[in-house]
Motif scaffolding. Structure first.
Motif, PDB file in Angstrom:
ATOM      1  N   UNK A  96       0.845  -1.201   0.000  1.00 26.44           N
ATOM      2  CA  UNK A  96       0.000   0.000   0.000  1.00 26.44           C
ATOM      3  C   UNK A  96       0.878   1.247   0.000  1.00 26.44           C
ATOM      4  N   UNK A  97       0.632   2.133  -0.986  1.00 24.59           N
ATOM      5  CA  UNK A  97       1.265   3.448  -0.988  1.00 24.59           C
ATOM      6  C   UNK A  97       0.243   4.480  -1.455  1.00 24.59           C
ATOM      7  N   UNK A  98       0.683   5.651  -1.826  1.00 19.80           N
ATOM      8  CA  UNK A  98      -0.235   6.729  -2.197  1.00 19.80           C
ATOM      9  C   UNK A  98      -1.041   6.423  -3.460  1.00 19.80           C
ATOM     10  N   UNK A  99      -0.586   5.431  -4.235  1.00 21.98           N
ATOM     11  CA  UNK A  99      -1.300   5.086  -5.467  1.00 21.98           C
ATOM     12  C   UNK A  99      -2.513   4.183  -5.226  1.00 21.98           C
ATOM     13  N   UNK A 156       4.670   1.723 -10.585  1.00 23.53           N
ATOM     14  CA  UNK A 156       5.933   2.388 -10.221  1.00 23.53           C
ATOM     15  C   UNK A 156       5.723   3.524  -9.238  1.00 23.53           C
ATOM     16  N   UNK A 157       6.769   3.782  -8.447  1.00 25.06           N
ATOM     17  CA  UNK A 157       6.738   4.950  -7.563  1.00 25.06           C
ATOM     18  C   UNK A 157       7.354   6.126  -8.304  1.00 25.06           C
ATOM     19  N   UNK A 158       7.619   7.214  -7.605  1.00 26.65           N
ATOM     20  CA  UNK A 158       8.136   8.450  -8.199  1.00 26.65           C
ATOM     21  C   UNK A 158       7.238   8.921  -9.333  1.00 26.65           C
ATOM     22  N   UNK A 159       5.915   8.801  -9.141  1.00 27.16           N
ATOM     23  CA  UNK A 159       4.971   9.161 -10.186  1.00 27.16           C
ATOM     24  C   UNK A 159       5.055  10.635 -10.562  1.00 27.16           C
ATOM     25  N   UNK A 160       5.631  11.442  -9.647  1.00 29.21           N
ATOM     26  CA  UNK A 160       5.678  12.874  -9.930  1.00 29.21           C
ATOM     27  C   UNK A 160       6.635  13.218 -11.072  1.00 29.21           C
ATOM     28  N   UNK A 161       7.542  12.302 -11.421  1.00 24.54           N
ATOM     29  CA  UNK A 161       8.477  12.608 -12.511  1.00 24.54           C
ATOM     30  C   UNK A 161       7.967  12.087 -13.845  1.00 24.54           C
ATOM     31  N   UNK A 162       6.872  11.321 -13.844  1.00 28.89           N
ATOM     32  CA  UNK A 162       6.363  10.774 -15.091  1.00 28.89           C
ATOM     33  C   UNK A 162       5.518  11.819 -15.821  1.00 28.89           C
ATOM     34  N   UNK A 163       5.472  11.712 -17.147  1.00 30.92           N
ATOM     35  CA  UNK A 163       4.689  12.630 -17.957  1.00 30.92           C
ATOM     36  C   UNK A 163       3.868  11.838 -18.952  1.00 30.92           C
ATOM     37  N   UNK A 164       2.921  12.534 -19.631  1.00 30.78           N
ATOM     38  CA  UNK A 164       2.109  11.872 -20.635  1.00 30.78           C
ATOM     39  C   UNK A 164       2.907  11.602 -21.907  1.00 30.78           C
ATOM     40  N   UNK A 166      18.099  -4.080 -22.978  1.00 33.20           N
ATOM     41  CA  UNK A 166      17.804  -3.152 -21.886  1.00 33.20           C
ATOM     42  C   UNK A 166      16.661  -2.228 -22.273  1.00 33.20           C
ATOM     43  N   UNK A 167      15.657  -2.106 -21.389  1.00 37.80           N
ATOM     44  CA  UNK A 167      14.544  -1.190 -21.604  1.00 37.80           C
ATOM     45  C   UNK A 167      14.843   0.152 -20.928  1.00 37.80           C
ATOM     46  N   UNK A 168      14.706   1.232 -21.680  1.00 39.93           N
ATOM     47  CA  UNK A 168      14.962   2.575 -21.166  1.00 39.93           C
ATOM     48  C   UNK A 168      13.673   3.381 -21.254  1.00 39.93           C
ATOM     49  N   UNK A 169      13.302   4.036 -20.157  1.00 44.21           N
ATOM     50  CA  UNK A 169      12.095   4.855 -20.126  1.00 44.21           C
ATOM     51  C   UNK A 169      12.452   6.303 -20.440  1.00 44.21           C
ATOM     52  N   UNK A 170      12.026   6.762 -21.595  1.00 41.67           N
ATOM     53  CA  UNK A 170      12.231   8.151 -22.008  1.00 41.67           C
ATOM     54  C   UNK A 170      11.046   8.973 -21.504  1.00 41.67           C
ATOM     55  N   UNK A 201      -6.996 -15.836  -8.240  1.00 40.93           N
ATOM     56  CA  UNK A 201      -6.641 -14.475  -8.651  1.00 40.93           C
ATOM     57  C   UNK A 201      -5.913 -14.544  -9.989  1.00 40.93           C
ATOM     58  N   UNK A 202      -6.284 -13.635 -10.897  1.00 41.06           N
ATOM     59  CA  UNK A 202      -5.720 -13.673 -12.258  1.00 41.06           C
ATOM     60  C   UNK A 202      -4.652 -12.621 -12.501  1.00 41.06           C
ATOM     61  N   UNK A 203      -4.672 -11.512 -11.743  1.00 40.44           N
ATOM     62  CA  UNK A 203      -3.676 -10.457 -11.938  1.00 40.44           C
ATOM     63  C   UNK A 203      -3.213  -9.920 -10.588  1.00 40.44           C
ATOM     64  N   UNK A 204      -1.899  -9.706 -10.472  1.00 39.06           N
ATOM     65  CA  UNK A 204      -1.293  -9.128  -9.274  1.00 39.06           C
ATOM     66  C   UNK A 204      -0.733  -7.757  -9.641  1.00 39.06           C
ATOM     67  N   UNK A 205      -1.060  -6.750  -8.840  1.00 42.08           N
ATOM     68  CA  UNK A 205      -0.517  -5.409  -9.037  1.00 42.08           C
ATOM     69  C   UNK A 205       0.363  -5.074  -7.834  1.00 42.08           C
ATOM     70  N   UNK A 206       1.645  -4.838  -8.065  1.00 39.76           N
ATOM     71  CA  UNK A 206       2.588  -4.596  -6.973  1.00 39.76           C
ATOM     72  C   UNK A 206       3.050  -3.147  -6.964  1.00 39.76           C
ATOM     73  N   UNK A 207       3.039  -2.522  -5.804  1.00 38.68           N
ATOM     74  CA  UNK A 207       3.563  -1.163  -5.663  1.00 38.68           C
ATOM     75  C   UNK A 207       5.053  -1.259  -5.366  1.00 38.68           C
ATOM     76  N   UNK A 208       5.869  -0.797  -6.278  1.00 40.00           N
ATOM     77  CA  UNK A 208       7.316  -0.975  -6.155  1.00 40.00           C
ATOM     78  C   UNK A 208       7.912  -0.222  -4.975  1.00 40.00           C
ATOM     79  N   UNK A 209       7.229   0.823  -4.498  1.00 39.94           N
ATOM     80  CA  UNK A 209       7.770   1.611  -3.389  1.00 39.94           C
ATOM     81  C   UNK A 209       7.716   0.858  -2.071  1.00 39.94           C
ATOM     82  N   UNK A 210       6.896  -0.190  -1.977  1.00 43.70           N
ATOM     83  CA  UNK A 210       6.707  -0.914  -0.717  1.00 43.70           C
ATOM     84  C   UNK A 210       7.412  -2.263  -0.683  1.00 43.70           C
TER      85      UNK A 210
END
Length: 417
Positions: free
Chosen positions: A106-109, A189-197, A207-211, A156-165
């Motif tokens: 459990x986190x803010x999301x 993912x956490x640090x949602x404040x740095x993500x953009x549309x 390697x996967x890179x998030x731009x 249960x068919x899908x698990x959603x994990x909060x990475x911050x916890x």
């Protein structure tokens, strides 16, 4: 209808729908989120459909008949998609096409993701969350170590994990468990404040890179398309308007006040590179023209200057800047260098606007954000619209902005002074 046309129409339909990714329906997709794809499909297929008759001479009534056929096809498709999503909505609300999910950590999301899961239209069955910290909530199912048995026991068919916890070791254990028990594993993912549309995932080998700032105009095709449009449009304005307007402005401006025809000012362009921006001079020659913006009832503005500023005629020489490649027809308006230095330190994400060339007109301008900055909200709103333009650029958006700019030139604008 002969064999050629049957193959041609069906092949074109399949190719276009595949290119638009039209048929796969995501769980969170609705009729209204799908409508843009539908319009694109109709326009492209309509052109392809009519193109098959362009090589043969046909009587005028034949074209009208084919346009009617296209309208019927589009209407039928529109109603089909509407009824499809309506039926899917009712089916999911009755428990069909559902998927059972749990959240680990459990986190803010949590509240946001739970709100999504509890929308009956989407077909999720939310079964609760697990966290090592105890909570007095009806949807709390226990500690993380208890989730494995619960997931198997309740299918249960899908698990959603909060990475911050969760630690890396806990995430790996959950992933391995999900893979071995045919359960889908997803991360919040956490640090949602740095993500953009404008986020985009790139692959560098394995390697996967998030731009976090994918700009549409980064691609060669987009840059070439926009540049060709800028050259063609600016040449039309220079040849058919500036060729006769410039001598007229020279006479009118010099009759009222001494000084040059053009007002030249250093401004920041692409990646903050400084260039000389051209305008028809609308003020008397003064010493603070490069630091102070024009304000309401500004004594520096001449009578002819007042007219050309209200109609935006003073901006037309910037088509020379466009032709030289320093500006674009549409983009964020370039600011004075002194204002850029001020705003980039005081306005959040101000510099994002410099990822693209500045424009003669822009999204912020047609929305009424032009001229003097009176309140801090004025510049923040302007930058918000500039960033939207940078992230969502397309040629159609440019055309819409140009049309609204022309309309605004003949309308009353309180900020035009």
């Amino acid at each position: 209808m002969d064999t050629f046309h049957i193959i041609y129409y069906n092949g074109a339909w399949l190719l276009i729908t595949y290119s638009l990714n039209f048929y796969p329906t995501g769980r969170q997709e609705t009729f209204f989120t799908n409508i843009i794809k539908l319009v694109k499909l109709f326009l492209i297929f309509g052109l392809v459909y009519l193109a098959s008759f362009g090589f043969n001479e046909q009587p005028p009534y034949f074209l009208r008949k084919q346009l009617f056929v296209l309208s019927v096809i589009f209407s039928c498709l529109l109603w089909y998609r509407y009824l499809f999503y309506l039926a899917l909505r009712k089916y999911r609300m009755k428990g069909g096409n559902s998927v059972k999910v749990v959240i680990i950590g459990k986190d803010d999301n949590l509240r946001k993701i739970v709100d999504i899961f509890e929308d009956p239209y989407l077909g999720y069955i939310y079964c609760g969350f697990f966290d090592d910290k105890g909570f007095n909530r009806t949807d709390y199912q226990g500690k993380i170590e208890n989730c494995f048995h619960y997931i198997l026991e309740n299918n249960i068919e899908e698990i959603y994990c909060t990475t911050s916890r969760l630690s890396k070791h806990e995430l790996q254990n959950l992933k391995d468990f999900a893979d071995n028990n045919l359960v889908k594993f997803k991360l919040i993912p956490d640090h949602k404040e740095i993500f953009t549309r404008a986020m985009y995932i790139e692959r560098f080998g394995t390697l996967n890179i998030l731009d976090l700032r994918k700009v549409p105009l980064d691609t060669d095709r987009a840059r070439i398309t926009k540049r060709l449009f800028d050259i063609g449009f600016s040449l039309l304005i220079i040849v058919f308007i500036l060729s006769w307007l410039t001598p007229l402005m020279l006479i009118l401006i010099k009759m009222e006040s001494p000084g040059p025809l053009y007002f030249k000012q250093p401004r920041n362009g692409l990646r903050r590179k400084i260039f000389i921006c051209y305008k028809y001079r609308s003020m008397t020659v003064n010493g603070n023209a490069n630091t102070k913006m024009a304000c309401k009832n500004d004594a520096r503005v001449t009578k002819i200057g007042n007219f050309i500023r209200k109609t935006s005629i003073d901006e037309l020489p910037q088509f020379y800047n466009v032709l030289r490649g320093e500006m674009s027809v549409v983009g964020p308006r370039p600011h004075m260098t002194s204002h850029t230095l001020d705003y980039q330190s005081s306005v959040d994400k101000y510099s994002v606007r410099h990822f693209v060339k500045p424009g003669i007109t822009g999204l912020a301008q047609i929305k009424g954000y032009r001229g003097e900055i009176v309140h801090p909200i004025d510049i923040r709103s302007r930058i918000r619209l500039d960033i939207f333009y940078v992230e969502k650029w397309c040629l159609l958006l440019d055309l819409k902005i140009i049309v609204y700019t022309i309309i605004n030139m003949f309308g009353k604008n309180e900020k035009a002074y």
